[in-house]
Structure formats: C-alpha cells, structure tokens
Design a protein around this motif. Structure first.
Motif, PDB file in Angstrom:
ATOM      1  N   GLU A  48       0.819  -1.222   0.000  1.00  0.00           N
ATOM      2  CA  GLU A  48       0.000   0.000   0.000  1.00  0.00           C
ATOM      3  C   GLU A  48       0.851   1.269   0.000  1.00  0.00           C
ATOM      4  O   GLU A  48       0.365   2.349  -0.326  1.00  0.00           O
ATOM      5  CB  GLU A  48      -0.917   0.014   1.234  1.00  0.00           C
ATOM      6  N   GLU A  50       3.104   3.779  -1.469  1.00  0.00           N
ATOM      7  CA  GLU A  50       3.520   4.189  -2.812  1.00  0.00           C
ATOM      8  C   GLU A  50       4.725   5.118  -2.782  1.00  0.00           C
ATOM      9  O   GLU A  50       5.500   5.166  -3.754  1.00  0.00           O
ATOM     10  CB  GLU A  50       2.361   4.899  -3.519  1.00  0.00           C
ATOM     11  N   ASN A 411      -1.806   4.069   0.008  1.00  0.00           N
ATOM     12  CA  ASN A 411      -3.008   3.838  -0.786  1.00  0.00           C
ATOM     13  C   ASN A 411      -3.799   2.689  -0.160  1.00  0.00           C
ATOM     14  O   ASN A 411      -3.383   1.538  -0.213  1.00  0.00           O
ATOM     15  CB  ASN A 411      -2.618   3.495  -2.232  1.00  0.00           C
ATOM     16  N   GLY A 413      -6.433   1.280  -1.080  1.00  0.00           N
ATOM     17  CA  GLY A 413      -6.989   0.327  -2.030  1.00  0.00           C
ATOM     18  C   GLY A 413      -8.454   0.564  -2.321  1.00  0.00           C
ATOM     19  O   GLY A 413      -9.127   1.393  -1.702  1.00  0.00           O
ATOM     20  N   VAL A 414      -8.970  -0.166  -3.286  1.00  0.00           N
ATOM     21  CA  VAL A 414     -10.353  -0.025  -3.729  1.00  0.00           C
ATOM     22  C   VAL A 414     -11.305  -0.307  -2.567  1.00  0.00           C
ATOM     23  O   VAL A 414     -11.153  -1.300  -1.846  1.00  0.00           O
ATOM     24  CB  VAL A 414     -10.650  -0.975  -4.905  1.00  0.00           C
ATOM     25  N   SER A 416     -11.649   1.399   0.159  1.00  0.00           N
ATOM     26  CA  SER A 416     -11.253   1.946   1.458  1.00  0.00           C
ATOM     27  C   SER A 416     -11.931   3.300   1.677  1.00  0.00           C
ATOM     28  O   SER A 416     -12.190   4.052   0.738  1.00  0.00           O
ATOM     29  CB  SER A 416      -9.737   2.091   1.544  1.00  0.00           C
TER      30      SER A 416
END
Length: 436
Positions: A48, A50, A411, A413-414, A416
């Motif tokens: 996660e 980046e 990040n 993630g999708v 969140s």
C-alpha cells in the motif's frame, strides 16, 4: 498483536523524486538516479505504500479510522499494521485514544431513525480489549448523535446532534425548507451522571430575509453573527450537515465545521445553556450567536473576502507546541472542482465579524494536488517535525513537507474509506498504556 517494528533502521529502500507535468499539475514519481547510501538496510514496505522517503518522513504511528467499519488500525510508516481494534458496532465516524489508553468512539445504532450520512446514535468509552465501560445513546425521531466526539479537559464528552424541527414549526420561524428540517445542536454530557450539562442549538440563532411578517427577519449581510436558515434549502431537511468540531481550551470556544455552508463557525462554550439560547452572555458577550466564521463569506451575503471552502471537514486547531501552534488546519473537499486542498489558517487574536468587510483569516500554508480529491470526510494533522499528515478519505494518507514535497503516501486500495488519521509518536505514553 503485532509489535512495533524496530525503529533504528537507517533504511532507504525506495526514494522518489517528483516532477511537475508540463500539461497539468499532476505529480509524476520517478526513481532517483543515485542512492546516497550504497548499502542500505532493507525496509519491508507494505504494497500500500507508494511513496516512502525515509530521511524526510516523521517515523511515527497513524491511527487509521475506517469509517462505517467495525475495525480501525494503527499503522507504522512502512505500512505494517501494528494493531487492529475491532468493535461490536460499525463506527459512526470518530474514534480517539484517550490519555488513559481507553478508546472514545461514536458508533452506529442499527435502529437509527434519522438517516443521513454520518448518523450514529451511540457514543462509547471502551477498554483496550473492546469492552464497553460507558455508553450513551441518543437516537429517536427527534435527535441523533452524528459524526464527531471529543472528551473535554473536565472529563465531559462533547457531541454533535441532529435535531428535528417539524415543518410547521420551522415555517413559523421563517424557514422555506420543504418538510421537516434538521439543524445542528451541540451537547456536553457528564459521563458520571449521563446528564446534559451544556447545550447550544443553532436554530436559536437564525435569520431570514424571505418574509418580513415572520420572526428572525432581517438583512442577512448586516447580521453575520446569525446564520441564514434559507441559505441552502434541502429536500431531505439536512440543510447544514455539520461534520466535525474542535475545542479550544485556552479560549473556551468550539470550532464547528458546517459542511453545506462551506464554513467553520466559532461558538462560545463559556456560556450557560440559558445564555447559549440568547445573543448575550458568556466571555465574549454574544451568547450563542456565531462569534466568528470563515471559509465562505457568501453564506452570509458578504461580497468581501475570498471564498476558499467548497465543503469542508475537520477544523483542527494546532496545539501542544507543534509547528503552527494556534493556527488551524482545514480540509476543503473541493466538491465542484474535484480537487481537495488543505489550508493552514491564522486564527485571529480577537473574534469579530464586521458587515461588508473581509473577515477571512490569513492563509499561512496550503497544499493541493490534482491527484488528491475526496468529496467526503478527510482531514489533516500537523506532525512534530513540521510535516502535515493528510487523510484523503476515499484513498488513504499523504505526508507532505512544509515545502510541499510528498514524502509518504499510503493507498488504502479499492473500497477503502477513512474518516480521519490521527498521529501518535512511537513513544507516546497513550500507546505504552495499550501495550504497543
């Protein structure tokens, strides 16, 4: 329970440089050509993460509050989860670690009757294992707790409430909103007795310029200490949608984020409840009227001053000696443009509102990025090294230096969705109490 990783690593596993795109303001991440340390100790970064600039980040811990979930996590800067809290109910939004190591959180009641985004109904104090030590429920057809919670220095709990005003009663006060309306109320609860020891009702401080035959009629621009009840009519009655607050112990005031007005209001907490219902009394002599407001002067028909807010969250007063102490961070969602901005604002020494005058505070610092946008929730914290930790609600977290360099980005993630992120030093005694 995972332990906090050893912090003596000098590692620099991933280093990024940032370049501005010639066509837009988006950030392009490219590896640096040279590694200043030819034999770095490896850092195990979670997928996660980046961006990770080891020599520029503040190597602290982040309480990631997962909005609408029954858990929240403490992360280190490598992205590792060092602890996870789980709950019987999903979070209504806010969750904080108290100085005694216990948790204070607001949770959703499954039988909530007033259904707006952020509705909750339950506030709890939990021990480290999730056991409920105190609970207060306010959830019925007339009132519901929502969004935010804070423990005051006196041990009482400050809460935000939607209050139902029936359409007929609202109309008699000059409201043109269709149907029932749900203005904001602040209450202070004594946990020892579960009694309301102080309250402030926004509906007692309204003005309207639609009907001279009804109460509260006046010229909106000439009464900046009142709020225009007809500024933002809403079909569902949620015409204000306050979403967060912060208490200033030194000035004994509350900063209240009123999202649909794109403003932050300053409310006098030194009043009695009786004084808070009037326009006199308290340390500032204004009773429960608005002492100061900023972000959107057009909300009170003031044509002077820059409109900086387009929806806003988390009015975070900087305290305890962090860089910028006394200033305020506000996350402006940027609803219309699709780009969010964090502002650091200099709070005035004296609260005053003058009609037809620029009353907006001075911008000390700001950060925006075309890749940073969340239409809801979000916020920002100032770290002790001067960096700013930003929670982009539907993405994750950014750490930005005073020079606006991104040195950490997480990040989620999708799917969140983060309410806020609170910063804790690795040697914070609050966490030591928790056994971390």
């Amino acid at each position: 329970m995972k332990r906090i990783p050893t912090l003596k690593y000098i590692a620099l596993a991933i280093i990024f440089a940032f370049a501005s795109c010639a066509d837009d303001d988006s950030v392009i991440i490219t590896p640096e050509a040279e590694n200043p340390n030819p034999n770095p100790v490896p850092v195990n970064l979670a997928p996660e993460v980046e961006v990770y600039e080891a020599d520029k980040i503040h190597n602290n811990l982040t309480l990631a509050i997962h909005a609408g979930k029954n858990f929240s996590t403490i992360l280190d800067k490598t992205g590792q989860v060092v602890h996870e809290f789980t709950f019987d109910n999903v979070l209504g939004n806010d969750l904080e670690i108290l100085p005694n190591g216990k948790l204070l959180g607001i949770f959703k009641d499954t039988s909530t009757e007033i259904q707006f985004g952020g509705s909750a109904g339950i506030v709890r104090i939990l021990d480290f294992n999730g056991n409920v030590e105190w609970e207060y429920i306010l959830n019925n057809a007339d009132f519901v707790l929502h969004h935010d919670v804070e423990m005051l220095p006196n041990g009482n709990v400050l809460l935000l409430v939607w209050e139902r005003i029936l359409e007929a009663d609202a109309a008699l006060q000059g409201s043109v909103n269709p149907g029932n309306i749900y203005p904001e109320k602040l209450i202070e609860i004594d946990p020892a007795t579960d009694t309301i020891v102080w309250e402030w009702r926004s509906f007692e401080h309204i003005i309207q310029d639609d009907d001279a035959s009804l109460p509260n009629y006046g010229i909106v621009s000439q009464n900046p200490n009142k709020f225009n009840v007809n500024y933002n009519p809403a079909n569902n009655g949620d015409f204000m949608h306050a979403n967060g607050f912060d208490y200033d112990e030194n000035k004994d005031v509350i900063y209240l984020s009123v999202n649909f007005f794109s403003e932050v209001w300053v409310i006098d907490h030194s009043t009695t409840t009786a004084e808070a219902a009037t326009e006199t009394g308290g340390n500032y002599g204004k009773g429960g009227d608005i002492l100061y407001r900023f972000g959107n002067p057009r909300a009170y028909d003031n044509m002077m001053g820059e409109v900086r807010s387009d929806r806003n969250h988390y009015p975070n007063l900087l305290e305890n000696g962090v860089p910028g102490d006394g200033n305020m961070l506000v996350y402006v969602n940027g609803f219309a443009e699709g780009v969010s901005t964090v502002y650091e604002l200099e709070m005035p020494a004296t609260f005053s509102l003058t009609p037809d005058t620029d009353n907006e505070p001075t911008v000390v610092w700001s950060y925006t990025n075309t890749d940073m946008f969340s239409a809801k929730v979000s916020g920002a914290e100032r770290l002790s090294n001067g960096n700013t930790l930003i929670c982009e609600g539907d993405f994750g977290f950014w750490e930005v230096t005073p020079e606006k360099e991104v040195v950490w980005r997480y990040n989620g993630g999708v799917g969140s969705f983060f309410w806020r992120a609170y910063d804790y030093e690795v040697d914070d005694p609050n966490l030591a109490i928790l056994g971390l």
